[in-house]
Design an enzyme around this catalytic site. Structure first.
Site, PDB file in Angstrom:
ATOM      1  N   GLY A  45       0.838  -1.207   0.000  1.00  0.00           N
ATOM      2  CA  GLY A  45       0.000   0.000   0.000  1.00  0.00           C
ATOM      3  C   GLY A  45       0.867   1.247   0.000  1.00  0.00           C
ATOM      4  O   GLY A  45       1.366   1.671   1.035  1.00  0.00           O
ATOM      5  N   ASP A  70       1.808  -2.103  -4.766  1.00  0.00           N
ATOM      6  CA  ASP A  70       0.486  -1.451  -4.909  1.00  0.00           C
ATOM      7  C   ASP A  70      -0.004  -1.709  -6.329  1.00  0.00           C
ATOM      8  O   ASP A  70       0.806  -1.684  -7.266  1.00  0.00           O
ATOM      9  CB  ASP A  70       0.619   0.066  -4.669  1.00  0.00           C
ATOM     10  CG  ASP A  70      -0.699   0.726  -4.298  1.00  0.00           C
ATOM     11  OD1 ASP A  70      -1.672   0.566  -5.062  1.00  0.00           O
ATOM     12  OD2 ASP A  70      -0.765   1.405  -3.262  1.00  0.00           O
ATOM     13  N   GLY A  74      -6.015   2.343  -6.431  1.00  0.00           N
ATOM     14  CA  GLY A  74      -6.731   2.914  -5.293  1.00  0.00           C
ATOM     15  C   GLY A  74      -7.607   1.894  -4.592  1.00  0.00           C
ATOM     16  O   GLY A  74      -8.016   0.886  -5.169  1.00  0.00           O
ATOM     17  N   SER A 123      -1.709  -7.251  -4.129  1.00  0.00           N
ATOM     18  CA  SER A 123      -0.798  -7.558  -3.023  1.00  0.00           C
ATOM     19  C   SER A 123      -0.891  -9.013  -2.580  1.00  0.00           C
ATOM     20  O   SER A 123       0.119  -9.615  -2.186  1.00  0.00           O
ATOM     21  CB  SER A 123      -1.089  -6.631  -1.839  1.00  0.00           C
ATOM     22  OG  SER A 123      -2.447  -6.683  -1.490  1.00  0.00           O
ATOM     23  N   HIS A 144      -8.204  -1.496   3.439  1.00  0.00           N
ATOM     24  CA  HIS A 144      -8.492  -1.482   4.871  1.00  0.00           C
ATOM     25  C   HIS A 144      -9.731  -2.284   5.271  1.00  0.00           C
ATOM     26  O   HIS A 144     -10.066  -2.363   6.450  1.00  0.00           O
ATOM     27  CB  HIS A 144      -8.639  -0.037   5.356  1.00  0.00           C
ATOM     28  CG  HIS A 144      -7.307   0.651   5.551  1.00  0.00           C
ATOM     29  ND1 HIS A 144      -6.184   0.302   4.842  1.00  0.00           N
ATOM     30  CD2 HIS A 144      -6.921   1.647   6.380  1.00  0.00           C
ATOM     31  CE1 HIS A 144      -5.169   1.054   5.226  1.00  0.00           C
ATOM     32  NE2 HIS A 144      -5.592   1.883   6.162  1.00  0.00           N
ATOM     33  N   HIS A 169      -0.749  -0.010   9.944  1.00  0.00           N
ATOM     34  CA  HIS A 169      -1.259   1.367  10.002  1.00  0.00           C
ATOM     35  C   HIS A 169      -2.778   1.366  10.162  1.00  0.00           C
ATOM     36  O   HIS A 169      -3.446   0.412   9.788  1.00  0.00           O
ATOM     37  CB  HIS A 169      -0.870   2.134   8.727  1.00  0.00           C
ATOM     38  CG  HIS A 169      -1.058   3.611   8.854  1.00  0.00           C
ATOM     39  ND1 HIS A 169      -1.556   4.393   7.849  1.00  0.00           N
ATOM     40  CD2 HIS A 169      -0.813   4.440   9.895  1.00  0.00           C
ATOM     41  CE1 HIS A 169      -1.602   5.652   8.257  1.00  0.00           C
ATOM     42  NE2 HIS A 169      -1.159   5.697   9.496  1.00  0.00           N
ATOM     43  N   ASP A 170      -3.284   2.450  10.741  1.00  0.00           N
ATOM     44  CA  ASP A 170      -4.727   2.633  10.953  1.00  0.00           C
ATOM     45  C   ASP A 170      -5.311   1.542  11.852  1.00  0.00           C
ATOM     46  O   ASP A 170      -6.401   1.012  11.572  1.00  0.00           O
ATOM     47  CB  ASP A 170      -5.460   2.715   9.611  1.00  0.00           C
ATOM     48  CG  ASP A 170      -5.089   3.974   8.839  1.00  0.00           C
ATOM     49  OD1 ASP A 170      -4.867   5.020   9.477  1.00  0.00           O
ATOM     50  OD2 ASP A 170      -4.997   3.911   7.597  1.00  0.00           O
TER      51      ASP A 170
HETATM   52  C1  LIG Z   1      -4.199   3.819   2.519  1.00  0.00           C
HETATM   53  S1  LIG Z   1      -3.499   3.756   0.915  1.00  0.00           S
HETATM   54  C2  LIG Z   1      -1.766   3.658   1.259  1.00  0.00           C
HETATM   55  C3  LIG Z   1      -1.240   4.938   1.832  1.00  0.00           C
HETATM   56  C4  LIG Z   1       0.279   5.056   1.839  1.00  0.00           C
HETATM   57  N1  LIG Z   1       0.895   4.032   2.672  1.00  0.00           N
HETATM   58  C5  LIG Z   1       0.691   6.447   2.278  1.00  0.00           C
HETATM   59  O1  LIG Z   1       1.531   6.579   3.174  1.00  0.00           O
HETATM   60  O2  LIG Z   1       0.181   7.423   1.732  1.00  0.00           O
HETATM   61  C6  LIG Z   1      -3.879   2.115   0.416  1.00  0.00           C
HETATM   62  C7  LIG Z   1      -3.266   1.698  -0.909  1.00  0.00           C
HETATM   63  O3  LIG Z   1      -3.458   0.285  -1.038  1.00  0.00           O
HETATM   64  C8  LIG Z   1      -3.655  -0.014  -2.395  1.00  0.00           C
HETATM   65  N2  LIG Z   1      -4.372  -1.292  -2.478  1.00  0.00           N
HETATM   66  C9  LIG Z   1      -5.620  -1.588  -2.012  1.00  0.00           C
HETATM   67  N3  LIG Z   1      -5.922  -2.868  -2.258  1.00  0.00           N
HETATM   68  C10 LIG Z   1      -4.856  -3.407  -2.912  1.00  0.00           C
HETATM   69  C11 LIG Z   1      -4.567  -4.702  -3.437  1.00  0.00           C
HETATM   70  N4  LIG Z   1      -5.447  -5.701  -3.337  1.00  0.00           N
HETATM   71  N5  LIG Z   1      -3.376  -4.893  -4.044  1.00  0.00           N
HETATM   72  C12 LIG Z   1      -2.477  -3.869  -4.166  1.00  0.00           C
HETATM   73  N6  LIG Z   1      -2.698  -2.632  -3.674  1.00  0.00           N
HETATM   74  C13 LIG Z   1      -3.867  -2.397  -3.053  1.00  0.00           C
HETATM   75  C14 LIG Z   1      -4.440   1.140  -2.964  1.00  0.00           C
HETATM   76  O4  LIG Z   1      -4.228   1.237  -4.356  1.00  0.00           O
HETATM   77  C15 LIG Z   1      -3.883   2.321  -2.151  1.00  0.00           C
HETATM   78  O5  LIG Z   1      -2.899   3.023  -2.882  1.00  0.00           O
END
Ligand SMILES: C[S@@+](CC[C@H](N)C(=O)[O-])C[C@H]1O[C@@H](n2cnc3c(N)ncnc32)[C@H](O)[C@@H]1O
Length: 204
Positions: A45, A70, A74, A123, A144, A169-170
């Protein structure tokens, strides 16, 4: 005293994302103090690279490498019409969110291209293929929703060295990462640092 590169920290603070600087510096300190030359770390992420820069700068200073995972499409809450949608991340011709250009620009501006390797895809699939016990540090901040965080944890936890560092995180009651934080305790992890919702755990 060794510190985060000030230009990198400034870039990290300006990058789009939801990681406050005090939590970012907890990422940096954990990576700086916990990693050695040629150690491997993974973040699940990355969004536009905010956490990537904090972790990446520590890895660069230590001679370690960071794989940043990632799909760059999104999470559900980042999609058009959803509360955390950012029009600047929208690629209209394909009607998709695409955070990869912003992530890549941030890594280049931060001078981290030799340290940080972007891995673009789902992921869980990538984690399932990753070598067991190969990571010194694992930071999970992907989707999340409970099922997604659990899938990330199940896929990636075996890739961590027995005494490696797991960062979540979170971790707030009622959200997916909290369930995984509880699961990690059942699996023998204990918390060694916390900064707000960012938790650092280990089994050693
Ligand atoms: C909360 S954001 C990450 C924030 C980042 N760590 C930061 O510091 O700004 C969650 C990220 O997880 C990615 N994501 C969600 N589900 C995913 C998956 N199944 N495989 C890969 N990436 C994923 C989204 O594209 C998004 O960019």
């Amino acid at each position: 005293m060794v510190e985060m590169d000030s230009a990198c920290r400034h870039l990290a603070m300006r990058a789009k994302g939801w990681m406050p600087d005090d939590q970012g510096m907890m990422l940096w300190r954990t990576a700086y103090n916990g990693l050695d030359v040629d150690d491997l770390a993974v973040e699940v992420g990355a969004y536009c690279g905010k956490s990537t820069i904090y972790l990446g700068d520590a890895c660069r200073q230590r001679g370690a490498r960071l794989y940043s995972v990632d799909h760059h499409r999104g999470s559900p809450e980042h999609q058009k019409g959803q509360p955390f949608f950012d029009p600047e991340t929208y690629f209209e011709p394909l009607d998709v969110v695409d955070t990869l250009p912003s992530w890549r620009a941030n890594i280049t501006y931060a001078g981290l291209e030799d340290t940080v390797i972007g891995v673009v895809g789902d992921s869980k699939i990538i984690g399932d293929d990753w070598a067991e016990g190969s990571l010194r540090l694992l930071f999970i901040d992907g989707g999340h929703e409970s099922a997604q965080v659990k899938a990330d944890y199940d896929a990636w936890m075996p890739t961590l060295e027995a005494d490696g560092f797991l960062l979540l995180h979170d971790v707030d009651p009622g959200v997916g990462p909290y369930e995984v934080w509880k699961q990690a305790h059942n699996d023998g992890f204990h918390e060694i640092f916390a900064q707000g919702s960012l938790k650092v755990l280990t089994r050693s």
